[in-house]
Design a protein around this motif. Structure first.
Motif, PDB file in Angstrom:
ATOM      1  N   ARG A 169      60.790  41.443  62.731  1.00 18.94           N
ATOM      2  CA  ARG A 169      61.530  42.647  63.125  1.00 18.94           C
ATOM      3  C   ARG A 169      62.885  42.294  63.659  1.00 18.94           C
ATOM      4  O   ARG A 169      63.757  43.048  63.460  1.00 18.94           O
ATOM      5  CB  ARG A 169      60.732  43.257  64.298  1.00 18.94           C
ATOM      6  CG  ARG A 169      60.401  44.708  64.249  1.00 18.94           C
ATOM      7  CD  ARG A 169      59.460  45.234  65.428  1.00 18.94           C
ATOM      8  NE  ARG A 169      58.098  44.996  64.780  1.00 18.94           N
ATOM      9  CZ  ARG A 169      57.071  44.640  65.352  1.00 18.94           C
ATOM     10  NH1 ARG A 169      57.300  44.087  66.602  1.00 18.94           N
ATOM     11  NH2 ARG A 169      55.699  44.611  65.041  1.00 18.94           N
ATOM     12  N   VAL A 170      62.753  41.232  64.031  1.00 15.74           N
ATOM     13  CA  VAL A 170      64.246  40.647  64.570  1.00 15.74           C
ATOM     14  C   VAL A 170      65.153  40.477  63.369  1.00 15.74           C
ATOM     15  O   VAL A 170      66.175  40.584  63.411  1.00 15.74           O
ATOM     16  CB  VAL A 170      63.924  39.250  65.558  1.00 15.74           C
ATOM     17  CG1 VAL A 170      65.080  38.533  65.369  1.00 15.74           C
ATOM     18  CG2 VAL A 170      63.304  39.439  66.724  1.00 15.74           C
ATOM     19  N   LEU A 171      64.622  39.895  62.322  1.00 16.99           N
ATOM     20  CA  LEU A 171      65.704  39.645  61.200  1.00 16.99           C
ATOM     21  C   LEU A 171      65.772  40.838  60.182  1.00 16.99           C
ATOM     22  O   LEU A 171      66.902  40.561  59.541  1.00 16.99           O
ATOM     23  CB  LEU A 171      64.784  38.564  60.414  1.00 16.99           C
ATOM     24  CG  LEU A 171      64.520  37.173  61.140  1.00 16.99           C
ATOM     25  CD1 LEU A 171      64.011  35.998  60.261  1.00 16.99           C
ATOM     26  CD2 LEU A 171      66.076  36.596  61.703  1.00 16.99           C
ATOM     27  N   ARG A 172      64.947  41.826  60.384  1.00 14.63           N
ATOM     28  CA  ARG A 172      65.170  42.881  59.458  1.00 14.63           C
ATOM     29  C   ARG A 172      66.522  43.430  59.698  1.00 14.63           C
ATOM     30  O   ARG A 172      67.007  43.669  60.838  1.00 14.63           O
ATOM     31  CB  ARG A 172      64.003  43.852  59.829  1.00 14.63           C
ATOM     32  CG  ARG A 172      63.858  44.861  58.684  1.00 14.63           C
ATOM     33  CD  ARG A 172      62.574  45.992  58.922  1.00 14.63           C
ATOM     34  NE  ARG A 172      61.555  45.015  58.835  1.00 14.63           N
ATOM     35  CZ  ARG A 172      60.360  45.091  59.293  1.00 14.63           C
ATOM     36  NH1 ARG A 172      60.252  46.101  60.132  1.00 14.63           N
ATOM     37  NH2 ARG A 172      59.405  44.120  59.275  1.00 14.63           N
ATOM     38  N   ASP A 173      67.158  43.935  58.522  1.00 13.87           N
ATOM     39  CA  ASP A 173      68.392  44.458  58.504  1.00 13.87           C
ATOM     40  C   ASP A 173      69.605  43.565  58.946  1.00 13.87           C
ATOM     41  O   ASP A 173      70.780  44.008  59.216  1.00 13.87           O
ATOM     42  CB  ASP A 173      68.559  45.691  59.701  1.00 13.87           C
ATOM     43  CG  ASP A 173      67.431  46.644  59.281  1.00 13.87           C
ATOM     44  OD1 ASP A 173      67.316  46.870  58.033  1.00 13.87           O
ATOM     45  OD2 ASP A 173      67.031  47.363  60.164  1.00 13.87           O
ATOM     46  N   ARG A 174      69.337  42.111  59.046  1.00 11.94           N
ATOM     47  CA  ARG A 174      70.330  41.384  59.360  1.00 11.94           C
ATOM     48  C   ARG A 174      70.781  40.645  58.218  1.00 11.94           C
ATOM     49  O   ARG A 174      71.518  39.444  58.272  1.00 11.94           O
ATOM     50  CB  ARG A 174      69.988  40.218  60.384  1.00 11.94           C
ATOM     51  CG  ARG A 174      69.761  41.003  61.874  1.00 11.94           C
ATOM     52  CD  ARG A 174      69.284  39.998  62.832  1.00 11.94           C
ATOM     53  NE  ARG A 174      68.932  40.508  64.167  1.00 11.94           N
ATOM     54  CZ  ARG A 174      69.704  40.663  65.105  1.00 11.94           C
ATOM     55  NH1 ARG A 174      70.988  40.501  65.134  1.00 11.94           N
ATOM     56  NH2 ARG A 174      69.341  41.359  66.367  1.00 11.94           N
ATOM     57  N   ASN A 175      69.992  40.753  56.981  1.00  8.59           N
ATOM     58  CA  ASN A 175      70.469  40.024  55.645  1.00  8.59           C
ATOM     59  C   ASN A 175      70.243  38.593  55.984  1.00  8.59           C
ATOM     60  O   ASN A 175      70.892  37.927  55.453  1.00  8.59           O
ATOM     61  CB  ASN A 175      71.969  40.281  55.297  1.00  8.59           C
ATOM     62  CG  ASN A 175      72.322  39.907  54.047  1.00  8.59           C
ATOM     63  OD1 ASN A 175      71.483  40.046  53.166  1.00  8.59           O
ATOM     64  ND2 ASN A 175      73.322  39.496  53.593  1.00  8.59           N
ATOM     65  N   ILE A 176      69.193  38.343  56.798  1.00 10.97           N
ATOM     66  CA  ILE A 176      68.841  36.924  56.753  1.00 10.97           C
ATOM     67  C   ILE A 176      67.532  36.696  56.019  1.00 10.97           C
ATOM     68  O   ILE A 176      66.428  37.636  56.156  1.00 10.97           O
ATOM     69  CB  ILE A 176      68.573  36.565  58.187  1.00 10.97           C
ATOM     70  CG1 ILE A 176      69.812  36.660  58.838  1.00 10.97           C
ATOM     71  CG2 ILE A 176      67.970  35.061  58.298  1.00 10.97           C
ATOM     72  CD1 ILE A 176      69.720  36.438  60.477  1.00 10.97           C
ATOM     73  N   HIS A 177      67.290  35.965  55.156  1.00 11.68           N
ATOM     74  CA  HIS A 177      66.130  35.612  54.438  1.00 11.68           C
ATOM     75  C   HIS A 177      64.798  34.935  55.331  1.00 11.68           C
ATOM     76  O   HIS A 177      65.019  34.131  55.850  1.00 11.68           O
ATOM     77  CB  HIS A 177      66.158  34.792  53.212  1.00 11.68           C
ATOM     78  CG  HIS A 177      64.902  34.680  52.277  1.00 11.68           C
ATOM     79  ND1 HIS A 177      64.846  35.196  51.110  1.00 11.68           N
ATOM     80  CD2 HIS A 177      63.862  33.799  52.432  1.00 11.68           C
ATOM     81  CE1 HIS A 177      63.745  34.667  50.528  1.00 11.68           C
ATOM     82  NE2 HIS A 177      63.254  33.922  51.421  1.00 11.68           N
ATOM     83  N   PHE A 178      63.633  35.513  55.284  1.00 15.55           N
ATOM     84  CA  PHE A 178      62.833  35.283  56.282  1.00 15.55           C
ATOM     85  C   PHE A 178      61.780  34.591  55.298  1.00 15.55           C
ATOM     86  O   PHE A 178      60.749  35.397  54.590  1.00 15.55           O
ATOM     87  CB  PHE A 178      62.274  36.191  57.060  1.00 15.55           C
ATOM     88  CG  PHE A 178      61.070  35.545  58.233  1.00 15.55           C
ATOM     89  CD1 PHE A 178      61.005  34.288  58.577  1.00 15.55           C
ATOM     90  CD2 PHE A 178      60.314  36.466  58.741  1.00 15.55           C
ATOM     91  CE1 PHE A 178      60.316  33.793  59.551  1.00 15.55           C
ATOM     92  CE2 PHE A 178      59.409  36.153  59.580  1.00 15.55           C
ATOM     93  CZ  PHE A 178      59.230  34.896  60.013  1.00 15.55           C
TER      94      PHE A 178
END
Lengths: 401, 119
Positions: A169-178
């Motif tokens: 959730r934190v990384l969503r929409d930040r263009n960071i691969h998880f």
């Protein structure tokens, strides 16, 4: 090989009979899956069936799952694949990677390689003292140039389950691969890749009663990775090399069994964990359990045990040689000059002495309830032998001149 | 993996004990891995009547204490001092690289005993 004394299911699992039978059956279908004649049809059917079984276990669609040689390749592919994609897109930019300090060496070493060779910036997050990485700590570590976050789903040593949903959730929409290393979770706890929300998820067949040398990577639809192994266009052009058909089919059979038995196993292993805790506390009152206090945050088959004052390496040696019991350790002598201590336990804040006194117990499919008593009796006996050596105060052991 | 000598000596340590009366004590440790061995001796007229030990460490170091005590009990200090490096090297059997620090500890135990005697 005796199964009764095997308490190291997190290291590897015995191959189940379903997987062995599937291997033998599939090995007879020798055609190269890339060939175009009719002989290939049964091979294709075998692979499709295996893929479907694995997708069910991982919670993804068939076009999102790729076969690899195991967890290490999958982790290498995910991290290097993203890095190469980003590096190609913005060659001059320094990328920032966030990982947890709990990760397996197949993550730690890849990141060290990227750091050394491409001068990536790396943040290694320490967990709390129960082995949990919070979404807040990931959020706090983000930088404008963060490109990859890699956090394992379940830790191999203490069994802590990370809040992957929250981190997604934190990384969503930040263009960071998880990326999530799911090797110690897939087949052991319920995993639904779509629900968890990561971009990539690795798994390994031999952790859920399949063969060694076989695993896979979930890649969320829409996510692109550079291939790690270039070749003949197998796996939709993403992973070269003729498919290890018999191994994959065998892993598929193990995945099918794991899916079918997951609920039952979760319940059974939770009971065993409870029994282990109760019996050990009764027989070795000084015992301490590392890991989450909230047991819903721990893989139920895993228990990290610390017996203060006892060197776990010696305890494990007695268990192995006197009782035929196998466990894993948090520390070991490496040579005359070094001692290797578990980076996982150290990152949780355990002292060197506590790490040296810790061993990992992991149960599995073939563990029986009576094996728990066998194990805890053996531990109590080994502790008494070690106490006799380190604290020779009992009247029975005092020599007089 | 442990050889038979090591297994026998750490699983059934015949000399893990405390002497009520001892004439000499030898202690040593490995600062890297934290292994510690304490040996108590009862030496009369140059003869080691009794040897007992306490130890904390890896299985090989626990076995090392017992092997040392077993070797020297009932032997004259002079004979112990005459043991060659090759004889001591063989006492723990074949060791893996991670166990070699225990051979070093065994040599140190013999060296300390010699120092004690010559002091």
């Amino acid at each position: 090989m005796s199964i009764q004394g095997y308490f190291d299911y997190n290291a590897t699992t015995p191959v189940c009979s379903e997987a062995i039978n599937a291997f033998v059956n599939a090995a007879k279908a020798f055609a190269n899956p890339s060939s175009k004649y009719a002989l290939v049809k049964p091979v294709g059917a075998f692979l499709s069936e295996a893929r479907e079984s694995l997708c069910k276990l991982v919670g993804c669609a068939t076009d999102e799952l790729f076969f690899t040689s195991g967890g290490t390749e999958s982790n290498n592919w995910a991290l290097k694949g993203v890095f190469l994609r980003e590096f190609t897109a913005a060659p001059g930019e320094s990328a920032h990677i966030i990982i947890s300090a709990l990760e397996h060496s197949s993550i730690l070493e890849v990141v060290r390689y990227l750091e050394r060779t491409f001068h990536c910036e790396v943040s290694r997050l320490n967990p709390d003292n129960e082995g949990i990485i919070s979404a807040e700590s990931v959020l706090a570590a983000l930088r404008p140039n963060t490109r990859v976050v890699s956090i394992m789903l379940a830790n191999n040593e203490v069994g802590s389950i990370q809040p992957i949903c929250d981190i997604s959730r934190v990384l969503r929409d930040r263009n960071i691969h998880f990326h999530v290393d799911g090797v110690q979770a897939v087949g052991k706890i319920k995993v639904d890749a779509h629900m968890l929300g990561m971009d990539t998820l690795s798994f390994s067949g031999h952790k859920f009663y399949g063969p060694k040398g076989c695993g896979g990577l979930y890649i969320r639809r829409g996510v692109t990775l550079e291939p790690l192994i270039h070749g003949g266009g197998q796996e939709r052009g993403y992973r070269g090399g003729t498919e290890a058909v018999a191994m994959i089919v065998s892993m598929g059979a193990a995945a099918k069994l794991a899916s079918e038995q997951l609920d039952e196993n979760l319940q059974r292993f939770a009971q065993y964990s409870d029994l282990l805790r109760k019996q050990l506390t009764q027989k070795v009152p000084t015992v301490v359990f590392n890991g989450p206090k909230n047991l819903s945050m721990q893989v139920p088959n895993t228990l990290s045990i610390c017996i203060p004052g006892i060197r776990a390496e010696a305890l494990a040696a007695i268990l192995d040689n006197l009782n035929g019991i196998q466990v894993s350790l948090g520390s070991a002598c490496s040579n005359n000059k070094t001692m290797s201590l578990s980076h996982v336990l150290l990152s949780m804040g355990l002292t060197d002495e506590e790490v040296k006194s810790t061993l990992r117990v992991s149960v599995g499919l073939y563990t029986q309830e009576e094996d728990i008593k066998f194990f805890t009796d053996a531990v109590a006996n080994a502790v008494s032998i070690l106490n006799r050596i380190s604290k020779p105060v009992s009247e029975d052991h005092v020599l007089t001149t | 993996m442990f050889n038979d000598i090591i297994v026998r000596n750490f699983s059934n340590p015949t000399h893990a004990a405390e002497l009520v009366q001892s004439t000499n004590t030898i202690e040593l440790g490995n600062p890297v891995c934290g292994d510690r061995i304490k040996v108590q001796l009862n030496i009369q007229d140059g003869l080691i009547l009794q040897a007992a030990y306490a130890a904390w460490g890896c299985a090989t170091s626990l076995a090392t204490g017992n092997v040392f005590c077993q070797k020297i009990q009932g032997t004259s200090v002079a004979d112990v001092c005459n043991l060659s490096k090759e004889e001591i090297d063989k006492m723990l059997g074949d060791l893996e690289p991670a166990q070699h620090h225990c051979l070093e500890m065994l040599h140190n135990l013999f060296a300390k005993l010699q120092q004690t005697f010559h002091a």
